[in-house]
Design a protein around this motif. Structure first.
Motif, PDB file in Angstrom:
ATOM      1  N   ILE A  80       0.886  -1.158   0.000  1.00 45.86           N
ATOM      2  CA  ILE A  80       0.000   0.000   0.000  1.00 45.86           C
ATOM      3  C   ILE A  80       0.924   1.207   0.000  1.00 45.86           C
ATOM      4  O   ILE A  80       1.837   1.292   0.818  1.00 45.86           O
ATOM      5  CB  ILE A  80      -0.903   0.021   1.249  1.00 45.86           C
ATOM      6  CG1 ILE A  80      -1.765  -1.230   1.316  1.00 45.86           C
ATOM      7  CG2 ILE A  80      -1.754   1.282   1.267  1.00 45.86           C
ATOM      8  CD1 ILE A  80      -2.525  -1.373   2.614  1.00 45.86           C
ATOM      9  N   GLU A  81       0.696   2.125  -0.929  1.00 47.77           N
ATOM     10  CA  GLU A  81       1.576   3.286  -1.025  1.00 47.77           C
ATOM     11  C   GLU A  81       0.752   4.559  -1.146  1.00 47.77           C
ATOM     12  O   GLU A  81      -0.251   4.590  -1.844  1.00 47.77           O
ATOM     13  CB  GLU A  81       2.498   3.142  -2.239  1.00 47.77           C
ATOM     14  CG  GLU A  81       3.555   4.216  -2.301  1.00 47.77           C
ATOM     15  CD  GLU A  81       4.663   3.894  -3.287  1.00 47.77           C
ATOM     16  OE1 GLU A  81       5.155   4.829  -3.921  1.00 47.77           O
ATOM     17  OE2 GLU A  81       5.029   2.707  -3.407  1.00 47.77           O
ATOM     18  N   TRP A  82       1.186   5.589  -0.432  1.00 43.74           N
ATOM     19  CA  TRP A  82       0.556   6.895  -0.481  1.00 43.74           C
ATOM     20  C   TRP A  82       1.471   7.815  -1.279  1.00 43.74           C
ATOM     21  O   TRP A  82       2.673   7.862  -1.045  1.00 43.74           O
ATOM     22  CB  TRP A  82       0.369   7.457   0.926  1.00 43.74           C
ATOM     23  CG  TRP A  82      -0.630   6.694   1.732  1.00 43.74           C
ATOM     24  CD1 TRP A  82      -1.944   7.011   1.917  1.00 43.74           C
ATOM     25  CD2 TRP A  82      -0.412   5.483   2.477  1.00 43.74           C
ATOM     26  NE1 TRP A  82      -2.545   6.074   2.724  1.00 43.74           N
ATOM     27  CE2 TRP A  82      -1.627   5.127   3.090  1.00 43.74           C
ATOM     28  CE3 TRP A  82       0.698   4.657   2.701  1.00 43.74           C
ATOM     29  CZ2 TRP A  82      -1.778   4.010   3.890  1.00 43.74           C
ATOM     30  CZ3 TRP A  82       0.555   3.529   3.495  1.00 43.74           C
ATOM     31  CH2 TRP A  82      -0.676   3.214   4.077  1.00 43.74           C
ATOM     32  N   THR A  83       0.895   8.553  -2.230  1.00 40.69           N
ATOM     33  CA  THR A  83       1.684   9.459  -3.053  1.00 40.69           C
ATOM     34  C   THR A  83       0.994  10.810  -3.139  1.00 40.69           C
ATOM     35  O   THR A  83      -0.204  10.928  -2.882  1.00 40.69           O
ATOM     36  CB  THR A  83       1.877   8.925  -4.489  1.00 40.69           C
ATOM     37  OG1 THR A  83       0.601   8.766  -5.094  1.00 40.69           O
ATOM     38  CG2 THR A  83       2.605   7.602  -4.492  1.00 40.69           C
ATOM     39  N   GLY A  84       1.776  11.809  -3.490  1.00 41.87           N
ATOM     40  CA  GLY A  84       1.245  13.144  -3.721  1.00 41.87           C
ATOM     41  C   GLY A  84       1.688  13.614  -5.087  1.00 41.87           C
ATOM     42  O   GLY A  84       2.734  13.202  -5.595  1.00 41.87           O
ATOM     43  N   ASN A  92       4.927  15.066 -11.459  1.00 46.20           N
ATOM     44  CA  ASN A  92       5.452  13.783 -10.992  1.00 46.20           C
ATOM     45  C   ASN A  92       4.874  13.460  -9.625  1.00 46.20           C
ATOM     46  O   ASN A  92       4.850  14.314  -8.741  1.00 46.20           O
ATOM     47  CB  ASN A  92       6.981  13.820 -10.900  1.00 46.20           C
ATOM     48  CG  ASN A  92       7.621  13.872 -12.253  1.00 46.20           C
ATOM     49  OD1 ASN A  92       7.163  13.215 -13.185  1.00 46.20           O
ATOM     50  ND2 ASN A  92       8.668  14.661 -12.391  1.00 46.20           N
ATOM     51  N   SER A  93       4.422  12.237  -9.456  1.00 48.15           N
ATOM     52  CA  SER A  93       3.929  11.837  -8.147  1.00 48.15           C
ATOM     53  C   SER A  93       5.114  11.483  -7.262  1.00 48.15           C
ATOM     54  O   SER A  93       6.099  10.905  -7.716  1.00 48.15           O
ATOM     55  CB  SER A  93       2.954  10.665  -8.260  1.00 48.15           C
ATOM     56  OG  SER A  93       3.588   9.564  -8.860  1.00 48.15           O
ATOM     57  N   ILE A  94       5.021  11.860  -5.996  1.00 47.13           N
ATOM     58  CA  ILE A  94       6.081  11.625  -5.024  1.00 47.13           C
ATOM     59  C   ILE A  94       5.537  10.674  -3.968  1.00 47.13           C
ATOM     60  O   ILE A  94       4.493  10.932  -3.365  1.00 47.13           O
ATOM     61  CB  ILE A  94       6.522  12.945  -4.349  1.00 47.13           C
ATOM     62  CG1 ILE A  94       6.928  13.986  -5.397  1.00 47.13           C
ATOM     63  CG2 ILE A  94       7.639  12.692  -3.347  1.00 47.13           C
ATOM     64  CD1 ILE A  94       8.115  13.614  -6.233  1.00 47.13           C
ATOM     65  N   SER A  95       6.241   9.579  -3.745  1.00 44.75           N
ATOM     66  CA  SER A  95       5.835   8.637  -2.701  1.00 44.75           C
ATOM     67  C   SER A  95       6.016   9.286  -1.340  1.00 44.75           C
ATOM     68  O   SER A  95       7.039   9.907  -1.071  1.00 44.75           O
ATOM     69  CB  SER A  95       6.675   7.368  -2.770  1.00 44.75           C
ATOM     70  OG  SER A  95       6.432   6.689  -3.974  1.00 44.75           O
ATOM     71  N   ALA A  96       5.014   9.154  -0.488  1.00 41.05           N
ATOM     72  CA  ALA A  96       5.062   9.742   0.845  1.00 41.05           C
ATOM     73  C   ALA A  96       5.267   8.681   1.920  1.00 41.05           C
ATOM     74  O   ALA A  96       5.993   8.899   2.883  1.00 41.05           O
ATOM     75  CB  ALA A  96       3.777  10.513   1.124  1.00 41.05           C
ATOM     76  N   ALA A  97       4.646   7.539   1.754  1.00 41.37           N
ATOM     77  CA  ALA A  97       4.751   6.458   2.734  1.00 41.37           C
ATOM     78  C   ALA A  97       4.366   5.155   2.055  1.00 41.37           C
ATOM     79  O   ALA A  97       3.678   5.150   1.038  1.00 41.37           O
ATOM     80  CB  ALA A  97       3.849   6.718   3.938  1.00 41.37           C
ATOM     81  N   ARG A  98       4.817   4.047   2.651  1.00 45.70           N
ATOM     82  CA  ARG A  98       4.564   2.742   2.043  1.00 45.70           C
ATOM     83  C   ARG A  98       4.578   1.668   3.126  1.00 45.70           C
ATOM     84  O   ARG A  98       5.382   1.714   4.043  1.00 45.70           O
ATOM     85  CB  ARG A  98       5.654   2.465   1.015  1.00 45.70           C
ATOM     86  CG  ARG A  98       5.546   1.147   0.325  1.00 45.70           C
ATOM     87  CD  ARG A  98       6.773   0.948  -0.579  1.00 45.70           C
ATOM     88  NE  ARG A  98       6.597  -0.215  -1.363  1.00 45.70           N
ATOM     89  CZ  ARG A  98       6.298  -0.220  -2.653  1.00 45.70           C
ATOM     90  NH1 ARG A  98       6.179   0.901  -3.315  1.00 45.70           N
ATOM     91  NH2 ARG A  98       6.130  -1.343  -3.290  1.00 45.70           N
ATOM     92  N   ILE A  99       3.675   0.717   2.985  1.00 45.42           N
ATOM     93  CA  ILE A  99       3.692  -0.502   3.799  1.00 45.42           C
ATOM     94  C   ILE A  99       3.734  -1.655   2.817  1.00 45.42           C
ATOM     95  O   ILE A  99       2.902  -1.731   1.910  1.00 45.42           O
ATOM     96  CB  ILE A  99       2.435  -0.615   4.689  1.00 45.42           C
ATOM     97  CG1 ILE A  99       2.314   0.583   5.628  1.00 45.42           C
ATOM     98  CG2 ILE A  99       2.460  -1.925   5.475  1.00 45.42           C
ATOM     99  CD1 ILE A  99       0.994   0.625   6.385  1.00 45.42           C
TER     100      ILE A  99
END
Length: 189
Positions: A80-84, A92-99
């Motif tokens: 699961i990844e959160w991007t902005g 460009n989307s930037i990854s913010a957090a990931r599990i």
């Protein structure tokens, strides 16, 4: 639905719900997206039994059904990844957090299968792993291979610190208690 396309399947079989351009999100294409849902999603179950609840499955197979190969150790099983998305950064989307979950050992039909849970956050535009929960329950902060129940590691030129802080007033302060619940009272190592 008022002339709006609600459900869309493109020529490659990619599915869009609430979008006619699956895999493109705001504007930046993401390869390999088979289902793109614009808006909130919900998983629910009306079952009254504990064995039949709403679930989200991440399924990893190396090969077609019936001809799968072994899954190698360290293979990612799901994430699961959160991007902005930042328009000033060429969209460009930037990854913010990931599990993510990874196989700890090789998986095959005769193996004891073990998997680890990894947590990552972004710092200075770099997604870095911060905490790992291994298959055996060991938790590592700053290490991906914790060798103890709680393993703190710092690669910086500082000692890892465990801080206990209490915001209460009076006699109740932060506490750290060491208890030996074994039968050998002299075994404190």
């Amino acid at each position: 639905s008022n002339g709006n396309t609600v459900f869309y399947i493109d020529a490659d079989g990619d599915i869009g719900i609430g979008t006619t351009n699956p895999g493109h999100g705001q504007s930046t294409p993401i390869s390999g997206v088979k289902l793109d849902v614009a808006g909130n999603q919900m998983l629910s179950s009306t079952s009254t039994t504990n064995s039949d609840q709403a679930k989200l499955f991440f399924f990893r197979s190396d090969g077609a059904v019936g001809v799968q190969t072994d899954i190698a150790a360290a293979t990612q099983l799901g994430a699961i990844e959160w991007t902005g998305l930042v328009s000033a950064d060429d969209n460009n989307s930037i990854s913010a957090a990931r599990i993510d979950v990874r196989a700890n050992t090789a998986w095959n039909s005769s193996a004891n299968r073990n998997a680890d849970l990894h947590f990552s956050t972004v710092d200075s535009n770099t997604l870095a792993e911060r905490m790992t929960i291994r298959y055996d329950g060991n938790v590592g902060i700053g290490t991906t291979d914790p060798s103890e129940t709680l393993h703190l590691y710092s690669s910086a030129n500082v000692e890892p610190t465990l801080k206990l802080e209490s915001g209460t007033t009076g006699g109740q302060g932060a506490q750290l208690e060491f208890v030996n619940s074994g039968t050998d009272a002299d075994d404190n190592d």
